[in-house]
Design a protein around this motif. Structure first.
Motif, PDB file in Angstrom:
ATOM      1  N   MET A 130       0.839  -1.202   0.000  1.00 59.96           N
ATOM      2  CA  MET A 130       0.000   0.000   0.000  1.00 59.96           C
ATOM      3  C   MET A 130       0.871   1.247   0.000  1.00 59.96           C
ATOM      4  N   SER A 131       0.594   2.129  -0.940  1.00 62.78           N
ATOM      5  CA  SER A 131       1.389   3.351  -1.052  1.00 62.78           C
ATOM      6  C   SER A 131       0.824   4.484  -0.201  1.00 62.78           C
ATOM      7  N   GLU A 132      -0.476   4.429   0.095  1.00 63.66           N
ATOM      8  CA  GLU A 132      -1.106   5.502   0.877  1.00 63.66           C
ATOM      9  C   GLU A 132      -0.725   5.358   2.350  1.00 63.66           C
ATOM     10  N   PRO A 133      -0.127   6.400   2.964  1.00 59.64           N
ATOM     11  CA  PRO A 133       0.335   6.290   4.361  1.00 59.64           C
ATOM     12  C   PRO A 133      -0.741   5.872   5.358  1.00 59.64           C
ATOM     13  N   LEU A 134      -1.968   6.416   5.235  1.00 57.82           N
ATOM     14  CA  LEU A 134      -3.030   6.055   6.167  1.00 57.82           C
ATOM     15  C   LEU A 134      -3.396   4.571   6.054  1.00 57.82           C
ATOM     16  N   LEU A 135      -3.485   4.080   4.814  1.00 52.75           N
ATOM     17  CA  LEU A 135      -3.810   2.670   4.603  1.00 52.75           C
ATOM     18  C   LEU A 135      -2.685   1.769   5.095  1.00 52.75           C
ATOM     19  N   LYS A 136      -1.460   2.223   4.894  1.00 46.39           N
ATOM     20  CA  LYS A 136      -0.309   1.447   5.356  1.00 46.39           C
ATOM     21  C   LYS A 136      -0.326   1.339   6.882  1.00 46.39           C
ATOM     22  N   MET A 137      -0.717   2.408   7.551  1.00 49.34           N
ATOM     23  CA  MET A 137      -0.788   2.416   9.013  1.00 49.34           C
ATOM     24  C   MET A 137      -1.899   1.480   9.504  1.00 49.34           C
ATOM     25  N   ILE A 138      -3.050   1.511   8.826  1.00 48.64           N
ATOM     26  CA  ILE A 138      -4.163   0.616   9.177  1.00 48.64           C
ATOM     27  C   ILE A 138      -3.753  -0.838   8.963  1.00 48.64           C
ATOM     28  N   SER A 139      -3.112  -1.105   7.840  1.00 46.62           N
ATOM     29  CA  SER A 139      -2.650  -2.466   7.524  1.00 46.62           C
ATOM     30  C   SER A 139      -1.658  -2.967   8.566  1.00 46.62           C
ATOM     31  N   THR A 140      -0.731  -2.108   8.964  1.00 46.92           N
ATOM     32  CA  THR A 140       0.271  -2.490   9.964  1.00 46.92           C
ATOM     33  C   THR A 140      -0.381  -2.804  11.303  1.00 46.92           C
ATOM     34  N   ALA A 141      -1.377  -2.007  11.693  1.00 47.53           N
ATOM     35  CA  ALA A 141      -2.077  -2.233  12.969  1.00 47.53           C
ATOM     36  C   ALA A 141      -2.780  -3.592  12.967  1.00 47.53           C
ATOM     37  N   VAL A 142      -3.442  -3.923  11.855  1.00 47.03           N
ATOM     38  CA  VAL A 142      -4.145  -5.212  11.761  1.00 47.03           C
ATOM     39  C   VAL A 142      -3.145  -6.364  11.793  1.00 47.03           C
ATOM     40  N   GLN A 143      -2.024  -6.220  11.081  1.00 44.02           N
ATOM     41  CA  GLN A 143      -1.015  -7.284  11.049  1.00 44.02           C
ATOM     42  C   GLN A 143      -0.372  -7.496  12.417  1.00 44.02           C
ATOM     43  N   HIS A 144      -0.129  -6.405  13.143  1.00 47.59           N
ATOM     44  CA  HIS A 144       0.440  -6.536  14.488  1.00 47.59           C
ATOM     45  C   HIS A 144      -0.539  -7.264  15.417  1.00 47.59           C
ATOM     46  N   HIS A 145      -1.820  -6.955  15.271  1.00 48.02           N
ATOM     47  CA  HIS A 145      -2.825  -7.640  16.096  1.00 48.02           C
ATOM     48  C   HIS A 145      -2.853  -9.134  15.785  1.00 48.02           C
ATOM     49  N   THR A 146      -2.904  -9.498  14.506  1.00 49.72           N
ATOM     50  CA  THR A 146      -2.992 -10.917  14.148  1.00 49.72           C
ATOM     51  C   THR A 146      -1.704 -11.663  14.479  1.00 49.72           C
ATOM     52  N   ALA A 147      -0.563 -10.966  14.444  1.00 51.79           N
ATOM     53  CA  ALA A 147       0.693 -11.618  14.825  1.00 51.79           C
ATOM     54  C   ALA A 147       0.675 -12.010  16.303  1.00 51.79           C
ATOM     55  N   ARG A 148      -0.035 -11.243  17.109  1.00 48.94           N
ATOM     56  CA  ARG A 148      -0.073 -11.505  18.543  1.00 48.94           C
ATOM     57  C   ARG A 148      -1.243 -12.394  18.953  1.00 48.94           C
ATOM     58  N   TYR A 149      -2.390 -12.259  18.259  1.00 46.57           N
ATOM     59  CA  TYR A 149      -3.593 -12.978  18.684  1.00 46.57           C
ATOM     60  C   TYR A 149      -4.110 -13.993  17.658  1.00 46.57           C
ATOM     61  N   SER A 150      -3.624 -13.963  16.436  1.00 42.83           N
ATOM     62  CA  SER A 150      -3.933 -14.959  15.399  1.00 42.83           C
ATOM     63  C   SER A 150      -5.372 -14.944  14.898  1.00 42.83           C
TER      64      SER A 150
END
Length: 555
Positions: A69-89
C-alpha cells in the motif's frame, strides 16, 4: 559526471479524510475486508503483474502481507491489523471492518473529531467492563474438563476460512486434531515454571483431508530406511549439531585461510569428521542429527555402526528436537562432544504418511511435542489449512490466560450494540456533560459506533439474504426458512420471537440473558483476540480521524 538533480519539496496533503482519492482507497480496503469475512466470504487472488505464485486466501494476515500500500493512512491501518494478528492470530478482519466503518460513520454523521473520539473512548471502556463482567450475555466460560469448547472454537476458525475448502465432516476432523494438538502441547506432571510444548506441522499434498492425523513426538524425514529391530529396545542416546558437517571449506564463508604447502584442508576436515564419528559410536549414540549437511563418508561410517543419521533437519526443527531429546545443540566439530550434550529418545518407529515414510521420535520425558500431518488435495488449499490450524491452536492457548469465548456468527456484535444503546439512552445528558459535548453529539456518536458494530455482523452475509436481529435476546439471524437457530446457534427460533432488519431503527431494549438453557453455541470466537481487536480498532480509528496533514518526501 552525473547531473545533480535539485531536491524536490515534500508533498503535503491537508485534511486527508476530505480527499476523495484517499477515501475511495479506504472504502476499497473496507470492501476487501467485508467481502472476505466469515464462512461464506469470497476468496481473493493476489499475484503480481509479471506472473509468479498466485495466492488464494480470505485471511487478513495473508492478504495484507502480500498487498503493498502506497497511501500512508492505509499502510498504518494495515500495519495495525497485522500486528494484532501476529499476537492474537484471529479477528483481523473484524478489527479492519470496525475501524474503517467507525471512520466512515464519523464522516457520514458529520461528527466533530474531538467529540467522536471522546465518545468512542467512553464506549469502548463500557464494552471492556461489560465483556469482562459476570453479567455479560455474549461470553461463554471454557470448560477445561471437556473438549467441546476447544473443538467449537477450532471449528469456528476453520469454518471462517473458505479457502481451506472443507466439508462439514472434514472440518470436524481437523477441529478434533487441533484440540488434540493443543492438549499435547500442555506439559503434564511438571513443577515450577511450565512452558508450552510445540506442534510441528507437516503438509502432504494430494491426499484426502480425512488422512490427516496427529502423532505424539516428532516426525522427521530420513535419507534411507533401516531395520530398527537391530537397535533393540529404547531408550536411545541422541546428539544434534547445528553446524555443517559437510567437510566443505566454503562453509567458512569470507574467512581468509593460510594453507601451508603439502596440507590438504579437505582431507584434514574429513579426518576430523571421522574422529567425531568414532567418538559418538564409542559413546553408544543411536540417533545422530544435523541441522545442515552431513558428509557422505561420515554418514556411511555411522550407518555401518548402527547409527540413524538425520541430515538437513533445518532451523525450524532444531528447537523441537532439542526439546524432545533434552540434548544440547553442538556448535563445533573441533572439540569432543561433552557428555551433557547428549539427549535421550524413548523409542523410534516409522510412520507411513502417504508416499512418505517418516521416523517418529518418542519423548523419554514430559516433552510436550507433537506432529500434525495435514493432507489436502492441492498446494493452495494445503497452505491455507496449515496456516489456519497453526493460528487456531494459538487461539486455544489464549484461553488458558482468559478461559472464555465469545458468541460467534455476529451475535456478539448485535448484542453488544444493543446493550450500549440501551445503557446510554437514559443517561445521555449526564455523560455528555461529563465529556463536555452536547447531548445530540453524544447520541449521534453512540449511533455511529453501534452502526459500525452491526455493520460487522452484516458483513457475514454474502448471498443476498437479509440479516435480522431479534428484539428479545439481540442475536443475529438470517432470513432463511431452513435456519432454526440464531447465528451462534444458542437461541432457537419460535413464532413469538419478534425480529427486525439489522441496522435499522427500532426501540431500545435490554437484551434478555439466556441463563437457563441446555443449548450450546455452535460458533465461538476468541475472547482475547476479539477484545483486543475491539480496543485497537477504536484507538486506531480515533488516531486516523485526528490526522490533519500527511507530509510525504518524494525524493
Amino acid at each position: 559526471m552525473s547531473r545533480i538533480c535539485k531536491k524536490k519539496p515534500a508533498v503535503c496533503t491537508d485534511e486527508p479524510l476530505s480527499n476523495s482519492t484517499i477515501c475511495q482507497k479506504m472504502a476499497l480496503l473496507r470492501n476487501i475486508f467485508c467481502t472476505a469475512y466469515g464462512p461464506t466470504g469470497r476468496l481473493k487472488q493476489i499475484h503480481n503483474h509479471i506472473g509468479g505464485h498466485v495466492l488464494t486466501t480470505s485471511t487478513s494476515s495473508a492478504l495484507l502481507k502480500r498487498v503493498d500500500m502506497s497511501e500512508p493512512l492505509l499502510k498504518m491501518i494495515s500495519t495495525a491489523v497485522q500486528h494484532h494478528t501476529a499476537r492474537y492470530s484471529d479477528s483481523g478482519l473484524f478489527m479492519g471492518i470496525l475501524m474503517l466503518r467507525l471512520i466512515e460513520n464519523t464522516q457520514k454523521y458529520n461528527l466533530r473529531t474531538a467529540a467522536a473520539a471522546k465518545v468512542y473512548k467512553h464506549i469502548v471502556e463500557e464494552c471492556n467492563v461489560y465483556l469482562k463482567g459476570d453479567s455479560c450475555g455474549c461470553k461463554v466460560p471454557v470448560d477445561f474438563s471437556r473438549c467441546d469448547s476447544f473443538i467449537a472454537l477450532a471449528r469456528s476458525m476453520i469454518a471462517s476460512k473458505p479457502a481451506c475448502m472443507l466439508n462439514s465432516k472434514e472440518a470436524q476432523h481437523i477441529s478434533s486434531l487441533i484440540a488434540q494438538a493443543f492438549l499435547y502441547s500442555i506439559p503434564c506432571n511438571s513443577s515450577g515454571v511450565t512452558c508450552f510444548g510445540r506442534t510441528v506441522t507437516i503438509g502432504i499434498e494430494g491426499l484426502s483431508v480425512s488422512d490427516s492425523s496427529i502423532f505424539p513426538g516428532l516426525l522427521v524425514d530420513v535419507p534411507e530406511l533401516m531395520d530398527l529391530k537391530r537397535l533393540g529396545s529404547g531408550p536411545f542416546k541422541a546428539v544434534v549439531f547445528n553446524v555443517s558437517l559437510s567437510g566443505d571449506i566454503s562453509e567458512f564463508e569470507d574467512v581468509v585461510l593460510e594453507i601451508h604447502r603439502g596440507v590438504d584442508p579437505e582431507r584434514d576436515l574429513l579426518l576430523l569428521l571421522l574422529k567425531l564419528g568414532e567418538q559418538v559410536v564409542k559413546d553408544k549414540v543411536r540417533l545422530f542429527a544435523c541441522q545442515k549437511v552431513v558428509h557422505p563418508i561420515l554418514q556411511h561410517y555411522l550407518r555401518k555402526h548402527g547409527v540413524i543419521v538425520i541430515e538437513r533437519l533445518g532451523l525450524a526443527l532444531i528447537e523441537p528436537f532439542v526439546q524432545i531429546t533434552g540434548a544440547q545443540a553442538v556448535a563445533s566439530l573441533y572439540s569432543s562432544v561433552p557428555a551433557e550434550a547428549y539427549g535421550i529418545v524413548k523409542g523410534l518407529c516409522f510412520q507411513s504418511c502417504g508416499s512418505r515414510e517418516l521416523l517418529q521420535l518418542l519423548p523419554s520425558k514430559d516433552a510436550a511435542v507433537s506432529t500434525m500431518v495435514l493432507c489436502h488435495r492441492n498446494e493452495t488449499m494445503l497452505e491455507e489449512l496449515k496456516m489456519t490450524c497453526q493460528r487456531a491452536e494459538h487461539v486455544l492457548r489464549l484461553t488458558l490466560r482468559e478461559p472464555y469465548a465469545l458468541l460467534g456468527g455476529g451475535c456478539t456484535e448485535t448484542l453488544l450494540a444493543t446493550h450500549i444503546t440501551h445503557m446510554n439512552q437514559s443517561k445521555a445528558a449526564t455523560i455528555a456533560a461529563a465529556l463536555c459535548i452536547s447531548q445530540s453529539e453524544f447520541l449521534m456518536a453512540i449511533k455511529a459506533f453501534c452502526s459500525s458494530l452491526q455493520s460487522v455482523a452484516l458483513s457475514l452475509e454474502h448471498d443476498g439474504q437479509d440479516c435480522l436481529i431479534d428484539l428479545t435476546y439481540a442475536h443475529r439471524w438470517v432470513s432463511d426458512t431452513y435456519s432454526k437457530t440464531c447465528g451462534c446457534g444458542l437461541v432457537e427460533d419460535r413464532s413469538d420471537l419478534e425480529k427486525t432488519l439489522l441496522n435499522t431503527a427500532c426501540h431500545t431494549f435490554s437484551p434478555v440473558s439466556l441463563e437457563h438453557t441446555d443449548n450450546q453455541p455452535r460458533i465461538l470466537d476468541s475472547f482475547s483476540a476479539k477484545l483486543n481487536a475491539l480496543n485497537v480498532a477504536v484507538e486506531m480509528a480515533n488516531f486516523v480521524l485526528d490526522v490533519k496533514y500527511i507530509i510525504k518526501d518524494i525524493n
